[in-house]
Design an enzyme around this catalytic site. Structure first.
Site, PDB file in Angstrom:
ATOM      1  N   GLY A  52      17.704  -1.906   4.694  1.00  0.00           N
ATOM      2  CA  GLY A  52      16.493  -1.109   4.768  1.00  0.00           C
ATOM      3  C   GLY A  52      15.699  -1.274   6.050  1.00  0.00           C
ATOM      4  O   GLY A  52      15.083  -0.333   6.527  1.00  0.00           O
ATOM      5  N   ASP A 110      11.686  -3.059   5.974  1.00  0.00           N
ATOM      6  CA  ASP A 110      11.119  -1.751   5.668  1.00  0.00           C
ATOM      7  C   ASP A 110       9.888  -1.823   4.784  1.00  0.00           C
ATOM      8  O   ASP A 110       8.906  -1.129   5.018  1.00  0.00           O
ATOM      9  CB  ASP A 110      12.176  -0.828   5.041  1.00  0.00           C
ATOM     10  CG  ASP A 110      12.846  -1.417   3.808  1.00  0.00           C
ATOM     11  OD1 ASP A 110      12.607  -2.599   3.482  1.00  0.00           O
ATOM     12  OD2 ASP A 110      13.637  -0.698   3.172  1.00  0.00           O
ATOM     13  N   ASP A 113       7.050  -5.576  -0.924  1.00  0.00           N
ATOM     14  CA  ASP A 113       6.638  -5.157  -2.262  1.00  0.00           C
ATOM     15  C   ASP A 113       6.036  -6.371  -2.963  1.00  0.00           C
ATOM     16  O   ASP A 113       4.886  -6.711  -2.733  1.00  0.00           O
ATOM     17  CB  ASP A 113       7.843  -4.577  -2.998  1.00  0.00           C
ATOM     18  CG  ASP A 113       7.487  -3.863  -4.295  1.00  0.00           C
ATOM     19  OD1 ASP A 113       6.380  -4.083  -4.823  1.00  0.00           O
ATOM     20  OD2 ASP A 113       8.319  -3.107  -4.807  1.00  0.00           O
ATOM     21  N   LYS A 141       3.398  -2.257  -0.250  1.00  0.00           N
ATOM     22  CA  LYS A 141       3.057  -1.564  -1.491  1.00  0.00           C
ATOM     23  C   LYS A 141       1.776  -2.159  -2.063  1.00  0.00           C
ATOM     24  O   LYS A 141       1.634  -3.375  -2.169  1.00  0.00           O
ATOM     25  CB  LYS A 141       4.201  -1.669  -2.499  1.00  0.00           C
ATOM     26  CG  LYS A 141       4.036  -0.728  -3.671  1.00  0.00           C
ATOM     27  CD  LYS A 141       5.250  -0.727  -4.570  1.00  0.00           C
ATOM     28  CE  LYS A 141       6.318   0.184  -4.034  1.00  0.00           C
ATOM     29  NZ  LYS A 141       7.409   0.392  -5.006  1.00  0.00           N
ATOM     30  N   VAL A 164       9.064   4.529  -3.593  1.00  0.00           N
ATOM     31  CA  VAL A 164       9.047   5.174  -2.283  1.00  0.00           C
ATOM     32  C   VAL A 164      10.420   5.078  -1.630  1.00  0.00           C
ATOM     33  O   VAL A 164      11.184   4.150  -1.886  1.00  0.00           O
ATOM     34  CB  VAL A 164       7.957   4.569  -1.361  1.00  0.00           C
ATOM     35  CG1 VAL A 164       6.571   4.856  -1.912  1.00  0.00           C
ATOM     36  CG2 VAL A 164       8.153   3.080  -1.171  1.00  0.00           C
ATOM     37  N   ASP A 170      15.466   3.213   0.247  1.00  0.00           N
ATOM     38  CA  ASP A 170      16.474   4.093  -0.346  1.00  0.00           C
ATOM     39  C   ASP A 170      16.114   4.562  -1.740  1.00  0.00           C
ATOM     40  O   ASP A 170      15.310   3.950  -2.437  1.00  0.00           O
ATOM     41  CB  ASP A 170      17.827   3.373  -0.407  1.00  0.00           C
ATOM     42  CG  ASP A 170      17.840   2.273  -1.453  1.00  0.00           C
ATOM     43  OD1 ASP A 170      18.531   2.436  -2.475  1.00  0.00           O
ATOM     44  OD2 ASP A 170      17.161   1.238  -1.260  1.00  0.00           O
ATOM     45  N   ARG A 176      17.997   6.639   3.247  1.00  0.00           N
ATOM     46  CA  ARG A 176      17.416   5.669   4.193  1.00  0.00           C
ATOM     47  C   ARG A 176      17.129   6.311   5.545  1.00  0.00           C
ATOM     48  O   ARG A 176      16.233   5.883   6.261  1.00  0.00           O
ATOM     49  CB  ARG A 176      18.352   4.483   4.402  1.00  0.00           C
ATOM     50  CG  ARG A 176      18.479   3.557   3.220  1.00  0.00           C
ATOM     51  CD  ARG A 176      19.278   2.310   3.608  1.00  0.00           C
ATOM     52  NE  ARG A 176      19.699   1.526   2.480  1.00  0.00           N
ATOM     53  CZ  ARG A 176      18.952   0.619   1.859  1.00  0.00           C
ATOM     54  NH1 ARG A 176      17.724   0.398   2.265  1.00  0.00           N
ATOM     55  NH2 ARG A 176      19.438  -0.060   0.835  1.00  0.00           N
TER      56      ARG A 176
END
Length: 186
Positions: A52, A110, A113, A141, A164, A170, A176
């Site tokens: 990612g 990327d 979270d 996030k 997302v 992805d 991606r």
């Protein structure tokens, strides 16, 4: 059966278009460059978290190069998702070949979270002797489930607590390479 990427895109919200993402990356590069040109004479080890992190890390690296910051590149692949939409046990698929002892490390991913995967990566880097480990995340996030002892040092964009995808993130290992960040409908 799950929806195809085309079906998901048709109903997804565009959170950030390509121009907004690239603007955020440029702003991050300014701050990172300033932090890494503090008189310390070593290039940071720039570790891309695969898969990612690749699109974002590539763009950020170019922006840092434009700003005169040299980097030593390597990558790692540690995942808790393996194509799923929720995390499980951490699996290391590739560890960096570059020695980290005595080095400054910039981890590039990327999305930040909950932080569980990144916490394990940071812990591993420190155990390998890194003297400084920082995190650059394109997106963070927004929710209250994140671990409290770790945060991204450099954040491009805040995204809502929705699924997302795009710009490295992805949807079932697809999308991606989309040049924007999307959110699935709730």
């Amino acid at each position: 059966m799950s929806a195809s990427l085309r079906e998901v895109l048709a109903s997804a919200d565009v959170l950030f278009d390509r121009a907004a993402v690239e603007q955020a990356i440029g702003a991050m590069a300014d701050v990172i460059r300033d932090d890494y040109t503090d008189g310390v004479d070593t290039r940071p080890v720039y570790l891309t978290v695969m898969h990612g992190g690749m699109p974002f890390a590539s763009q950020l690296a170019m922006e840092l190069g434009v700003r005169g910051l040299d980097l030593e590149f390597d990558y790692l692949h540690a995942t808790r998702y393996r194509g799923a939409t929720s995390g499980g046990e951490l699996v290391w698929k590739h560890r960096p070949a570059t020695a980290l002892r005595g080095r400054r490390v910039l981890l590039v991913d990327d999305i930040f979270d909950e932080g569980l995967t990144m916490a394990a990566i940071v812990e591993w880097c420190l155990a390998e002797g890194a003297v400084d480990v920082r995190i650059a995340a394109l997106a963070v996030k927004h929710h209250d489930r994140a671990i409290t002892h770790l945060q991204a040092d450099y954040v491009g964009l805040q995204v809502p607590d929705r699924y997302v995808f795009g710009y490295g993130m992805d949807y079932q290992e697809q999308g991606r390479n989309l040049p924007a960040i999307y959110a699935m409908k709730d």
